[in-house]
Scaffold this motif. Sequence first.
Motif, PDB file in Angstrom:
ATOM      1  N   UNK A 214       2.225  92.187 -10.732  1.00  0.00           N
ATOM      2  CA  UNK A 214       1.304  92.532  -9.866  1.00  0.00           C
ATOM      3  C   UNK A 214      -0.151  92.158 -10.667  1.00  0.00           C
ATOM      4  N   UNK A 215      -0.093  92.332 -12.006  1.00  0.00           N
ATOM      5  CA  UNK A 215      -1.251  92.143 -12.707  1.00  0.00           C
ATOM      6  C   UNK A 215      -1.802  90.729 -12.597  1.00  0.00           C
ATOM      7  N   UNK A 227      -3.661  95.345 -21.327  1.00  0.00           N
ATOM      8  CA  UNK A 227      -3.000  95.239 -22.850  1.00  0.00           C
ATOM      9  C   UNK A 227      -1.634  94.970 -22.574  1.00  0.00           C
ATOM     10  N   UNK A 228      -0.860  96.023 -21.392  1.00  0.00           N
ATOM     11  CA  UNK A 228       0.547  95.774 -21.599  1.00  0.00           C
ATOM     12  C   UNK A 228       0.922  94.277 -21.149  1.00  0.00           C
ATOM     13  N   UNK A 229       0.370  93.622 -20.180  1.00  0.00           N
ATOM     14  CA  UNK A 229       0.521  92.210 -19.826  1.00  0.00           C
ATOM     15  C   UNK A 229       0.359  91.371 -20.589  1.00  0.00           C
ATOM     16  N   UNK A 230      -0.900  91.333 -21.319  1.00  0.00           N
ATOM     17  CA  UNK A 230      -1.089  90.514 -22.674  1.00  0.00           C
ATOM     18  C   UNK A 230      -0.056  90.538 -23.721  1.00  0.00           C
ATOM     19  N   UNK A 231       0.541  91.945 -24.080  1.00  0.00           N
ATOM     20  CA  UNK A 231       1.536  91.945 -24.879  1.00  0.00           C
ATOM     21  C   UNK A 231       2.864  91.288 -24.352  1.00  0.00           C
ATOM     22  N   UNK A 232       3.210  91.656 -23.123  1.00  0.00           N
ATOM     23  CA  UNK A 232       4.584  91.229 -22.690  1.00  0.00           C
ATOM     24  C   UNK A 232       4.490  89.441 -22.496  1.00  0.00           C
ATOM     25  N   UNK A 233       3.255  88.990 -22.173  1.00  0.00           N
ATOM     26  CA  UNK A 233       3.419  87.438 -21.891  1.00  0.00           C
ATOM     27  C   UNK A 233       3.311  86.846 -23.524  1.00  0.00           C
ATOM     28  N   UNK A 234       2.375  87.514 -24.438  1.00  0.00           N
ATOM     29  CA  UNK A 234       2.582  86.942 -25.834  1.00  0.00           C
ATOM     30  C   UNK A 234       4.078  86.945 -26.385  1.00  0.00           C
ATOM     31  N   UNK A 319       8.412  97.277 -26.883  1.00  0.00           N
ATOM     32  CA  UNK A 319       8.959  98.133 -28.066  1.00  0.00           C
ATOM     33  C   UNK A 319       9.208  97.216 -29.291  1.00  0.00           C
ATOM     34  N   UNK A 320       9.478  95.908 -29.261  1.00  0.00           N
ATOM     35  CA  UNK A 320       9.609  94.932 -30.181  1.00  0.00           C
ATOM     36  C   UNK A 320       8.199  94.408 -30.830  1.00  0.00           C
ATOM     37  N   UNK A 321       7.414  94.579 -30.029  1.00  0.00           N
ATOM     38  CA  UNK A 321       5.874  94.242 -30.467  1.00  0.00           C
ATOM     39  C   UNK A 321       5.175  95.414 -31.227  1.00  0.00           C
ATOM     40  N   UNK A 339      -3.339  96.212 -31.417  1.00  0.00           N
ATOM     41  CA  UNK A 339      -2.721  95.153 -30.637  1.00  0.00           C
ATOM     42  C   UNK A 339      -3.800  94.664 -29.567  1.00  0.00           C
ATOM     43  N   UNK A 340      -4.145  93.305 -29.886  1.00  0.00           N
ATOM     44  CA  UNK A 340      -5.334  92.916 -28.977  1.00  0.00           C
ATOM     45  C   UNK A 340      -6.655  93.845 -28.963  1.00  0.00           C
ATOM     46  N   UNK A 341      -7.096  93.967 -30.309  1.00  0.00           N
ATOM     47  CA  UNK A 341      -8.180  95.015 -30.496  1.00  0.00           C
ATOM     48  C   UNK A 341      -8.004  96.330 -29.941  1.00  0.00           C
ATOM     49  N   UNK A 342      -6.751  96.899 -29.499  1.00  0.00           N
ATOM     50  CA  UNK A 342      -6.525  98.106 -29.080  1.00  0.00           C
ATOM     51  C   UNK A 342      -5.878  98.880 -30.128  1.00  0.00           C
ATOM     52  N   UNK A 343      -6.161 100.185 -30.153  1.00  0.00           N
ATOM     53  CA  UNK A 343      -5.419 100.961 -31.045  1.00  0.00           C
ATOM     54  C   UNK A 343      -4.252 101.696 -30.398  1.00  0.00           C
TER      55      UNK A 343
END
Length: 447
Positions: A214-215, A227-234, A319-321, A339-343
Amino acid sequence: MYRRAIRWLSASPPRTLLLGFTFIIFIGALLLNLPAATAGGQSMPFIDALFTSTSAACVTGLVVVDTGTYFSAFGHWVILILIQIGGIGFMTMATLFALILRRRISLKERLILQESLNQGSIEGLVRLVQKVIFYALALEAAGAFMYTLRFMMDMNFGQALYHGVFHAISIFNNAGLDLTGDFRSLTGYSTDLYMNIVSIVLIILGGFGFVVLADLFEFRGKRKLSLHTKVVLTVTVCLVVVGTLIIFIFEFTNSRSFGNNSFGEKALVSLFQSVTTRSAGVTTVDISEFRQATQFFIIILMFIGASPGSTGGGIKTTTFAVLVGAVLAMMRGKEDVVLFNYRLAQERVYKALTVTLFCIGIVLLGTMVLATTEDAMFLVILFEATSAFGTVGLSLGLTGELSTPGKLTIIFLMFMGRLGPLTLTYALGPKPGRALYRHAEGKIIIG
């Protein structure tokens, strides 16, 4: 007594999910146990019907009989419906029917949906469900069209359409069940660039999770990713690239797995195996011919799995990230995981650690039981247990030879992997209460 048990199971969203999945699996087993479900017109053993129903509903793909040749068209459609319900989620399907009938979605149903889709709040859940259904059906339809075009080169249009629809739904939902026959999966298309690309795209999109889809589809309007989408894609890109390189390097000189393929064909086979090991379960080569180092690496990929809210299993990419972020923060002497400048809140780190340790414990428990009931090499047993818990469906050949206790163990692992260990814990455990006090701080030596 029966009513009291039903009330207890439906008292919380996790318990309702537990009850719903169990009900769907048993209904599927009863249907597959009918003589009409098999090509030979005879009832299959109930334990095998239960195993197949669990594998389909939990979108795993491990089988004790060949799906393409053993079942009739009726059996295939039962399996396909189980895959669709298991992949999208039975609460999502129930909500769809409620919306079609124009029935109001209650607060309790929204809470169950929140648990089913792994969301943090109930806000916008109905809109998300509509998007989930639309994206899933649209991508499956596109996949069915692409597969049908390719299968028409090998069979008539009716058969090609039949195979195209089945494989599109199965592969998008990361189920791994196929109709090719003789347990061959997609080995006949190992160097077919068209089939590989279509399958890889469906597997990855199915493994992203519907929130990420959706994002991505709304990116043109928002010009921003969560942030969730960035982590998943990376993490997905990193795992696919690293997995492809390691499989390519380990198997490059292995004639039993890669054969006499060219450099480019070996790279294509490596890419496909790197993608499919994360939860899809279809394969274009015989995994049992891989070197032990490659098989062990595949176990690691299967354990990590796909992303939250997707059709895949494992501990999940996020979870792995978080675990990698926590290790790096500790090594650098930092207090926060960033992660991506978010605590990230400490609660997220604790949850990631809890999920990982819980999953390791379940896989090890299943491995120990299988090592007791089955006569096979330890790596083969560990591979099978991890594949079942990660709802992957890859096999080194043990599943077809399982004893009845072994089948029950794999059924348990598949069920736990799809439902999620924390969901099952919340479902069976007592309702948590707020602590009225905190203990004094203590110190122990670590490392």
